[in-house]
Enzyme design. Structure first.
Site, mmCIF file in Angstrom:
data_model
loop_
_atom_site.group_PDB
_atom_site.id
_atom_site.type_symbol
_atom_site.label_atom_id
_atom_site.label_comp_id
_atom_site.label_asym_id
_atom_site.label_seq_id
_atom_site.Cartn_x
_atom_site.Cartn_y
_atom_site.Cartn_z
ATOM 1 N N GLU A 62 3.771 0.393 7.958
ATOM 2 C CA GLU A 62 3.213 0.339 8.932
ATOM 3 C C GLU A 62 3.040 -1.127 9.720
ATOM 4 O O GLU A 62 2.702 -1.203 10.881
ATOM 5 C CB GLU A 62 1.609 0.819 8.754
ATOM 6 N N GLU A 75 6.389 4.909 -14.296
ATOM 7 C CA GLU A 75 5.362 3.712 -14.589
ATOM 8 C C GLU A 75 5.233 3.000 -15.683
ATOM 9 O O GLU A 75 4.764 2.139 -15.899
ATOM 10 C CB GLU A 75 4.056 4.211 -14.202
#
Length: 300
Positions: A86, A117
């Site tokens: 963004e 992860e």
């Protein structure tokens, strides 16, 4: 040591208020979740001094030619990807300025990647590929505070002299010992046990909103409270840019459109033209002499 193991499992604690979740009505569930969500803003508010220190570290890093690099896994990584994505349309920055690394890479944005992860070597590889330097700042995001990918990334960042920040909901976990700045929003057990996309995720999103927005405002990518560097990526944003310019200068939409056209659709330049009543060439020189600082160029 036992107490440390207990802290590591805090995100797995059961919420006593939701133990009958599977027998509640829809209305009861949403009201319960709403009550729990009210705790998030309070948890974030307790960490505001740490958030402000992180903003200052980001501003310093970018001001010295560095970058903001988010690192996360699962839902934490996805929120980091969203915040980084963004920044270019909102603040007119290069996609390279704010980046996000998610365990498992691009496929992990839309789906779970088994074991991603847990990979420490991938974290180091990903930062090495980004050519991390001491001028950068690395923000690790891990609700549990124990995610191996994030811990390894912060260790690598420390070894290379980069500033380090951690966002978690567990303050006394390994991540606290690796980050120079710790932001620990203790939101309490989730309504759905262990589902940190809920309160923990909301808290992380709130903190990320603050980090990027406050840093970009401090770096001059905002004029008053307007997105002065927004780019016309579609018709909706193009119309918004006209409204921003009209609001900032008190001009009519038609005058604003004309100024934008004359400025090559450079909102910052068009604002200076209208505020000072000058042409694009003169405004461009004035802006360059002020090193892009609108307030300085306007003599404010």
């Amino acid at each position: 040591m036992p107490s440390q193991r207990k802290e590591r499992r805090r995100t797995e604690h059961r919420n006593t208020a939701s133990k009958k979740l599977d027998r509640m009505t829809a209305d009861e569930i949403v009201r319960l979740m709403n009550r729990e969500d009210r705790k998030v803003a309070a948890a974030v508010s307790r960490e505001l001094p740490a958030v402000a220190r992180a903003v200052d570290a980001i501003v310093k890093a970018i001001g010295n030619g560095g970058r903001l690099i988010y690192v996360g896994a699962g839902s934490s990584g996805r929120m980091a990807v969203l915040d980084a994505a963004e920044c270019p349309p909102t603040f007119g920055t290069s996609p390279k300025l704010v980046q996000a690394l998610i365990a498992g890479g691009r496929p992990a944005v839309t789906g779970a990647i088994e074991g991603a992860e847990d990979s420490r070597t991938n974290a180091e590889h990903d930062l090495r590929t980004k050519k991390l330097t001491r001028r950068d700042v690395v923000v690790g995001i891990t609700a549990s505070g124990t995610t191996p990918y994030v811990l390894a990334a912060l260790k690598y960042a420390r070894r290379h002299g980069a500033a380090t920040v951690a966002i978690t909901v567990n303050p006394r976990t390994p991540v606290a010992r690796l980050a120079k700045i710790l932001i620990a929003t203790e939101v309490g057990p989730e309504v759905l046990t262990g589902s940190t996309r809920l309160k923990a995720g909301t808290a992380q999103k709130m903190v990320l909103n603050m980090l990027s927005t406050a840093a970009m405002a401090r770096l001059g990518h905002v004029y008053e409270n307007l997105m002065i560097d927004a780019k016309p990526s579609n018709q909706k944003v193009s119309n918004r840019i006209v409204r921003i310019l009209a609001e900032a200068t008190g001009s009519t939409p038609s005058v604003s459109k004309h100024a934008l056209s004359q400025s090559g659709h450079n909102l910052r330049l068009a604002l200076l033209m209208l505020k000072k009543g000058t042409d694009a060439r003169t405004a461009r020189v004035c802006l360059r002499n002020a090193r892009g600082n609108l307030h300085e160029a306007l003599g404010e």
